[in-house]
Design a protein around this motif. Structure first.
Motif, PDB file in Angstrom:
ATOM      1  N   PHE A  67     -67.725 -41.761-149.916  1.00 19.49           N
ATOM      2  CA  PHE A  67     -66.622 -42.878-150.011  1.00 19.49           C
ATOM      3  C   PHE A  67     -65.224 -42.239-149.730  1.00 19.49           C
ATOM      4  O   PHE A  67     -64.363 -42.582-150.438  1.00 19.49           O
ATOM      5  N   LYS A  74     -63.357 -46.598-158.806  1.00 17.96           N
ATOM      6  CA  LYS A  74     -64.117 -45.818-159.023  1.00 17.96           C
ATOM      7  C   LYS A  74     -64.611 -44.580-158.198  1.00 17.96           C
ATOM      8  O   LYS A  74     -64.674 -43.390-158.630  1.00 17.96           O
ATOM      9  N   LEU A  78     -64.128 -40.520-158.885  1.00 23.27           N
ATOM     10  CA  LEU A  78     -65.356 -39.364-158.399  1.00 23.27           C
ATOM     11  C   LEU A  78     -64.726 -38.275-157.765  1.00 23.27           C
ATOM     12  O   LEU A  78     -64.693 -37.182-157.793  1.00 23.27           O
ATOM     13  N   LEU A 364     -74.288 -45.819-145.492  1.00 24.05           N
ATOM     14  CA  LEU A 364     -75.279 -46.175-146.719  1.00 24.05           C
ATOM     15  C   LEU A 364     -74.631 -47.267-147.207  1.00 24.05           C
ATOM     16  O   LEU A 364     -74.659 -47.584-148.558  1.00 24.05           O
ATOM     17  N   GLY A 365     -73.973 -48.294-146.580  1.00 27.41           N
ATOM     18  CA  GLY A 365     -73.360 -49.480-147.193  1.00 27.41           C
ATOM     19  C   GLY A 365     -72.120 -49.279-148.218  1.00 27.41           C
ATOM     20  O   GLY A 365     -72.373 -50.035-148.980  1.00 27.41           O
TER      21      GLY A 365
ATOM     22  N   ASP B  15     -82.588 -47.070-152.315  1.00 29.19           N
ATOM     23  CA  ASP B  15     -81.687 -48.153-152.101  1.00 29.19           C
ATOM     24  C   ASP B  15     -82.020 -49.552-152.838  1.00 29.19           C
ATOM     25  O   ASP B  15     -81.009 -50.049-153.124  1.00 29.19           O
ATOM     26  N   GLU B  16     -83.231 -49.650-152.807  1.00 28.50           N
ATOM     27  CA  GLU B  16     -83.711 -50.615-153.467  1.00 28.50           C
ATOM     28  C   GLU B  16     -83.767 -50.540-155.154  1.00 28.50           C
ATOM     29  O   GLU B  16     -83.275 -51.385-155.689  1.00 28.50           O
ATOM     30  N   ALA B  20     -76.419 -48.303-153.001  1.00 31.01           N
ATOM     31  CA  ALA B  20     -75.274 -47.520-152.751  1.00 31.01           C
ATOM     32  C   ALA B  20     -74.021 -48.268-153.113  1.00 31.01           C
ATOM     33  O   ALA B  20     -72.897 -47.608-153.418  1.00 31.01           O
ATOM     34  N   ARG B  21     -74.216 -49.762-153.248  1.00 28.30           N
ATOM     35  CA  ARG B  21     -72.764 -50.179-153.553  1.00 28.30           C
ATOM     36  C   ARG B  21     -72.328 -49.954-154.998  1.00 28.30           C
ATOM     37  O   ARG B  21     -71.279 -50.154-155.500  1.00 28.30           O
ATOM     38  N   LEU B  23     -72.995 -46.876-156.449  1.00 28.22           N
ATOM     39  CA  LEU B  23     -72.990 -45.148-156.553  1.00 28.22           C
ATOM     40  C   LEU B  23     -71.519 -44.850-156.885  1.00 28.22           C
ATOM     41  O   LEU B  23     -71.429 -43.450-156.797  1.00 28.22           O
ATOM     42  N   ASN B  24     -70.477 -45.660-156.855  1.00 26.07           N
ATOM     43  CA  ASN B  24     -69.227 -45.299-157.267  1.00 26.07           C
ATOM     44  C   ASN B  24     -69.202 -45.047-158.725  1.00 26.07           C
ATOM     45  O   ASN B  24     -67.954 -44.512-159.110  1.00 26.07           O
ATOM     46  N   THR B  25     -70.028 -45.089-159.345  1.00 26.63           N
ATOM     47  CA  THR B  25     -70.182 -44.662-160.763  1.00 26.63           C
ATOM     48  C   THR B  25     -71.591 -43.809-160.916  1.00 26.63           C
ATOM     49  O   THR B  25     -72.575 -44.054-160.215  1.00 26.63           O
TER      50      THR B  25
END
Ligand code: SF4
Lengths: 420, 159
Positions: A67, A74, A78, A364-365, B15-16, B20-21, B23-25
């Motif tokens: 990211f 967020k 990280l 990775l979206g 991913d299911e 990943a949207r 994964l910022n936490t």
């Protein structure tokens, strides 16, 4: 006892003279890769468990990539946790924004990967480094925490599969097509718990960049590691590049080593391949699928975001104009600079592509190219799972940079050979 | 008693399980809200404490994100039963003290909504709804030890 290259490396790391598939071992770790998604939780776990030490700050490479630059608050948090920790622990090789890049492109490029070593990283595509004759595998955050603190991890020695690559790649066919063909044959769990060893004369003609595309996708067949033996090409790549220790040990498989599966891929017979959603094993020859309408092309990632990939794409995109959104992501700052110096960036600009900063981003979206509902993307990445690059009802088609570039020009899946 | 949520699917990927949207936490409670979201948007609402996910081959393939295990644990799932598991996910489960049950033919032996009683030590699943007992091979001792200690880091600390 005869052993494969994977068994020999693990035996050395476990301090044993001989091991066999299925053995449980404790292996010494030579190098650890840390990025912005899986490392911050590992750091927190270590703190919480009061085992907050680092086994060797020289043997850890840190690079934010997923990211970065931070896409939201967020992810900025990280990055902040990663940054504070890397500084506090005096991590020697900490790549900050401006030097940071997509981990699996950055570590080999910056000379952190040595043959014969055991390398782990908090990322499934850590298997990429096997292209250098190293044992390299992806782990989760808890394993990562344990490795950071102790420098030791347990492994079950994987049985090995052998893929012999013969023949020369025809024009327009690349190592990406080879690995998509292998995964098409064995399926996404065809190498579950196993080592995928690639060998054969076709590899001799492949650069380290091309080889890394192959080992990168071992995990897409479920493999524990992908591995390619050391040769003159490896040596030439490493020469003058290695940071820290410059000596290394070369291992090779014994001729009578045991394999649970052997297969030959005649590269001269391959066509450019596109893996259809939603599995990397969904490979189809371009002749059978050209014409399918796309909304976006994505050229980048740890699979195909290296300079060689950008050169291939630029060759096709030169003096043309793309019909769909086309995003080019050089995987590291050095590749970005090279793309500029070699005039590739200009070709991309003239063709109507956007060239971004090094990041994992949309692969990775994450950000920088997310797909809307129903959209299709031809992508040089490694995974086309449901929702991988955006909306759960968007679709990702995996292919080489050549196919991605040709498809960008036509706005639909296209055979790159007519542009070469 | 645990209710089974059966997905007639192979290769349910990370991913299911946790896109990943999110994964910022790494906050478990936050991740748990999105557990299995891209496979079944209703999952979190349906899942009661201790319920079980049942799937086919290669569960958890893809990314090494342990967030997938944390999301499942956070959603209070008691166990995942699958024909087979992807390697990194399987290892992450054990490291987090979560029991992955490998069971050939799981999606044929268990129906959606079945009530299950699992004995991890004995390696049995009592399918109350069908009145059948199913055997599975318990984890090897070293993995059980890690799970009993509450995960790999506790295990290391103890040693
Ligand atoms: S480029 Fe894509 S596959 Fe590679 S490490 Fe980044 S997110 Fe993962």
């Amino acid at each position: 006892m005869p052993m494969t290259i994977t068994e020999k490396i693990l035996a050395r790391a476990a301090g044993k003279t001989s091991i066999r598939a299925g053995d449980l071992i404790n292996a010494k770790i030579d190098m650890i890769m840390c990025h912005d998604v899986t490392t911050p939780p590992a750091i927190t776990m270590l703190k919480e468990h009061g085992i907050d030490n680092v086994f060797d700050p020289e043997k850890i490479v840190v690079t934010p990539d997923h990211f970065q630059p931070a896409k939201d608050i967020k992810s900025a948090e990280l990055h902040k946790r990663l940054d504070q920790w890397a500084k506090e622990k005096k991590i020697r090789y900490y790549y900050k924004l401006g030097r940071a890049g997509v981990c699996h492109a950055l570590l080999p490029e910056q000379g952190h990967i040595r043959p014969g070593e055991v390398i782990v990283g908090g990322d499934s595509h850590t298997c990429t480094y096997g292209a250098f004759g190293a044992f390299s595998t992806g782990i989760g955050s808890t394993d990562l925490a344990a490795a950071i603190a102790t420098g030791i991890l347990w492994f079950k020695v994987p049985a090995s599969m052998k893929f012999v690559l013969t023949g020369s790649l025809p024009k327009g066919v690349y190592s990406k097509d080879v690995i998509l063909e292998v995964i098409r044959r064995i399926g996404t769990d065809g190498a579950l718990y196993r080592a995928m060893e690639f060998t054969g004369p076709a590899l001799k003609e492949m650069s380290m960049e091309a080889r890394m595309t192959i080992t990168n996708m071992a995990i897409e067949a479920g493999g524990k590691n992908g591995i390619i033996g050391f040769d003159e090409t490896t040596k030439a790549y490493l020469n003058g590049r290695l940071k820290g220790k410059t000596e290394y040990t070369v291992f090779e498989s014994d001729p009578d080593a045991r394999y649970v599966h052997e297969d030959t891929v005649d590269c001269s017979k391959l066509e450019p391949i596109v893996a259809f959603p939603h599995l990397p094993s969904g490979g189809r020859p371009i002749s059978q699928c050209a014409g399918k309408v796309m909304d976006q092309a994505y050229i980048g990632s740890c699979t195909n975001g290296r300079i060689e990939d950008l050169r291939i794409a630029a060759e096709i995109l030169k003096d043309t104009e793309v019909r769909i959104r086309t995003i080019v992501v050089p995987a590291t700052p050095e590749i970005w600079k090279q793309a500029l110096d070699e005039g590739l960036a200009e070709i991309f600009y003239e063709a109507g592509c956007v060239v971004s900063a090094p990041t994992c981003g949309a692969c990775l979206g994450g950000f920088m190219g997310i797909l809307a509902e129903g959209e299709r993307c031809i992508s040089t990445t490694n995974r086309n799972f449901v929702g991988r690059m955006g909306h759960p009802r968007s679709e990702v088609y995996l292919a080489s940079p050549a196919i991605a570039a040709a498809s960008a020009i036509e706005g639909k899946l296209a055979d790159p050979r007519k542009y070469l | 008693m645990a209710k089974a949520h059966v997905y007639q699917r192979d290769h349910v990927n990370t991913d299911e399980i946790i896109p990943a949207r999110y994964l910022n936490t790494d906050d478990t409670a936050e991740l748990a809200k999105h557990c299995m979201e891209d496979l079944d948007a209703e999952f979190v609402k349906k899942c009661g404490a201790g319920d079980v996910i049942v799937c086919g081959d290669d569960f958890g393939c893809g990314s090494s994100r342990e967030h997938a295990v944390w999301a499942i644990q956070g959603a209070r799932v008691g166990a995942v039963i699958a024909h087979s598991f992807a390697r990194i996910f399987y290892r992450n489960c054990i490291n987090c003290g979560f029991y992955p049950i490998e069971l050939a033919g799981a999606i044929d032996k268990i129906n959606d909504g079945d009530e299950l009683d699992i004995d991890y030590e004995a390696g049995t699943i009592d399918n109350k709804s069908q009145g059948k007992t199913i055997q599975f091979t318990p984890l090897p001792d070293f993995a059980l030890e890690i799970i009993h200690d509450g995960g790999l880091l506790e295990h290391i600390k103890k040693k």
